[in-house]
Design a protein around this motif. Structure first.
Motif, mmCIF file in Angstrom:
data_model
loop_
_atom_site.group_PDB
_atom_site.id
_atom_site.type_symbol
_atom_site.label_atom_id
_atom_site.label_comp_id
_atom_site.label_asym_id
_atom_site.label_seq_id
_atom_site.Cartn_x
_atom_site.Cartn_y
_atom_site.Cartn_z
ATOM 1 N N TYR A 318 -10.556 9.809 -32.234
ATOM 2 C CA TYR A 318 -11.489 9.509 -33.316
ATOM 3 C C TYR A 318 -12.442 10.691 -33.486
ATOM 4 C CZ TYR A 318 -10.159 4.620 -32.384
ATOM 5 O OH TYR A 318 -9.462 3.455 -32.178
ATOM 6 N N GLY A 322 -15.069 8.852 -38.187
ATOM 7 C CA GLY A 322 -14.230 7.669 -38.091
ATOM 8 C C GLY A 322 -12.778 7.922 -38.407
ATOM 9 N N ILE A 324 -8.924 8.986 -37.727
ATOM 10 C CA ILE A 324 -8.123 8.698 -36.536
ATOM 11 C C ILE A 324 -6.847 9.524 -36.562
ATOM 12 C CG2 ILE A 324 -6.807 6.915 -35.323
ATOM 13 C CD1 ILE A 324 -8.743 4.858 -36.480
#
Length: 604
Positions: A318, A322, A324
């Motif tokens: 991460y 935010g 991924i």
């Protein structure tokens, strides 16, 4: 400081030199140049290193005296004056890569003045290991900066260091040469650069809010008093930074097909990102099975209970926005606890203090088995070619022992097995005949009322030190032959249970009486006397066992008996043959007999 190709003069605001009292704030030992470069070296000139904030301006203020090869030093008055001057000339961040152990009211007033002017003071906690406070870092409004490799200047009672940062940096010196800077001064410059990045995200932010934001981005771990590492990326994104590019997992530190033991595996995952990695997680079945706080940090991956076989592990990175990035590795796992059964001894069985144990496990990957009693553990040995394990253990008292199975994955299974332990020889016991009893000839001695958990296996008897024999079944009884012996007979029984635990009982003494009574005729016709009619014979008889009776024998026939002491025997001579052979005999209560010598009497 001195301008360099990394930090051109156009990036330097007019400063002041409080050592020479002029406006040429040029350092002599290169310390100021190094700190300014770590903080603000140009990112894009391809000349040297990159500073934390490659666009900010530097307001140089010299407050320390050069001392050649020795570290620069100065006075509290000059440092305080420099702080006030910088605050009065619009400095928003005041970097103090210096410290003193002496608390000064003048210095504290200068820091307060800077705060009132809206400046955030960031100062070094020093390069010393002791936990004593350093100033001006320890003043309340100042961010105190320590080195990340020594985050232990705080104590549980005095958490005065706020954050830590790396303490090694590279820069170009005034001659355009590569150089290295080290220590808490570098750490302080890094934190100051991070503070400027925060201001760039929210220019109108107050010094108090900026300090709060920096601290919130590097919170203390719960229950810990060590300062956390400053976190530039989190600060930027806490203040509204944008990032749409996901990170890339570059190392999972797991190998496809490898067996993850029950204790888990220590890994150091790595990921890259155009801004920064916030954390890396390992997920199994959608749940977090391990977490690294940053790229390259250590984590332990643990497979949850119930997995046995191939397990997909998702490694997820991460960033602070935010985004991924993922990678998947399929590993092998075994989290099932091994088990088994106890073949011997049977459940609830009576066992000796040293127990022979045989167990069996259906799990082929069992690598070790132990049997434990209380705090003592005993390793069992595998029987070749089988899933059985055997060994011995000491079990000094009754209760449960446990068997522990260990498999190749580190799983541990425990079973409990109750037994009754016989750790004592037989107790109790009643011996016959009673102590002190008088016995004649062969008599039987027995021992009864014995108590033993495992059962009495045998009883052995000695009489006056001579072995009599062994009886293997209850009731335990053996014949004792005394022959013609009279006197004390010392009986010693030794009883043994079926585990070989033996007890020699206390000696038990009886009396052998194989002698006849003392006997004499006190008054009677003399030998060869001539008698007629009623004739009386007076007898004395005595015996320790007691006299049963006294008899008068004439010509082989008993003609009179008496059972009471003061023995008087009488008969009618007229009814006997002319010649009479006369004897008296006495029996004791055991049956021993004694005769008097024979007298011959003649009838008139």
């Amino acid at each position: 400081m001195s301008p360099t190709s990394d930090l051109a003069s156009g990036r330097l605001a007019p400063g002041y030199d409080f050592i020479d009292d002029d406006t040429e704030a040029v350092d002599g030992d290169g310390h100021g140049t190094a700190i300014a470069s770590v903080l603000a070296a140009d990112h894009d000139n391809n000349a040297g290193a990159s500073g934390v904030c490659g666009r900010c301006r530097i307001l140089p203020v010299r407050v320390l005296q050069d001392r050649g090869s020795a570290p620069a030093d100065g006075t509290t008055a000059d440092v305080a004056a420099g702080i006030v001057w910088a605050a009065d000339h619009g400095a928003q961040i005041i970097n103090l890569s210096l410290s003193t152990e002496t608390r000064s009211g003048l210095l504290e007033d200068a820091v307060r003045h800077a705060a009132e002017k809206g400046a955030l003071v960031i100062a070094s906690a020093g390069n010393v290991q002791p936990t004593a406070r350093r100033y001006p870092a320890a003043f309340e409004s100042v961010i105190a900066v320590g080195r990340s490799e020594y985050p232990t200047q705080n104590t549980d009672d005095d958490r005065w260091v706020d954050v830590v940062a790396a303490s090694v940096g590279e820069f170009l010196n005034a001659r355009g040469q590569w150089a290295a800077a080290r220590g808490a001064s570098v750490s302080t410059a890094i934190v100051s650069g991070v503070a400027v990045l925060g201001l760039s995200m929210k220019p109108g932010m107050s010094a108090t809010e900026l300090r709060t934001r920096i601290m919130a981005a590097a919170p203390l771990a719960s229950g810990s008093f060590a300062a956390s590492t400053v976190n530039a990326a989190r600060l930027v994104y806490d203040l509204g930074g944008t990032d749409t590019v996901p990170p890339v997992v570059t190392r999972t530190d797991l190998t496809a097909g490898e067996l993850i033991p029950r204790a888990g595996k220590l890994v150091q995952p790595m990921a890259t990102d155009d801004h920064g990695i916030e954390r890396i997680e390992y997920l199994i079945g959608g749940k977090v099975a391990g977490r690294a706080e940053r790229s390259g940090a250590s984590a332990r991956v643990r497979v949850p209970e119930g997995y046995d076989g191939s397990v997909p592990v998702v490694v997820r990175a991460y960033d602070y926005a935010g985004n991924i990035g993922e990678a998947t590795v399929v590993v092998e796992a075994d989290t099932l606890k091994p088990g088994g059964i106890v073949i011997s001894p049977a459940r609830g069985a009576v066992v000796p203090i040293i127990v022979d144990v045989i167990v069996e496990s259906p799990d082929d990957d069992v690598v070790r088995v132990s049997a434990s009693w209380r705090a003592s553990s005993y390793s069992l040995t595998r029987i070749p070619g089988t899933n059985r394990w055997q060994g011995s253990m000491a079990a000094p008292d009754t209760g449960e022992f446990q068997v522990v199975f260990y498999d190749a994955s580190g799983n541990v299974g425990v079973i409990y097995h109750p037994v009754t332990v016989d750790s004592q020889p037989p107790t109790g016991g009643v011996i016959t005949p009673k102590a002190g009893a008088r016995m004649r000839g062969a008599f039987t001695s027995s021992v009864s009322n014995l108590v033993d958990t495992s059962g009495v296996a045998k009883a052995e008897l000695w009489a006056n030190g001579a072995f009599v024999g062994t009886d293997y079944s209850a009731p335990f009884a053996l014949p004792v032959r005394t022959g013609s012996y009279s006197g004390n007979v010392r009986l010693v029984w030794r009883v043994t249970d079926r585990f070989g635990q033996a007890r020699t009982m206390a000696a038990h003494t009886v009396v052998a009486d194989n002698a006849g009574p003392a006997l004499s005729i006190s008054k009677a016709p003399k030998n060869k006397a001539k008698i007629k009619g009623a004739t009386k014979v007076y007898v004395k008889a005595s015996d320790a066992s007691g006299i049963a009776r006294v008899e008068l024998i004439v010509n082989g026939k008993v003609v009179a008996r008496d059972y009471t002491a003061g023995y008087l025997l009488g008969f009618n001579a007229s009814k006997q043959k002319k010649t009479m052979k006369v004897q008296v005999r006495a029996y004791d209560k055991l049956g021993n007999v004694r005769y008097t010598s024979t007298r011959t009497w003649y009838r008139k």
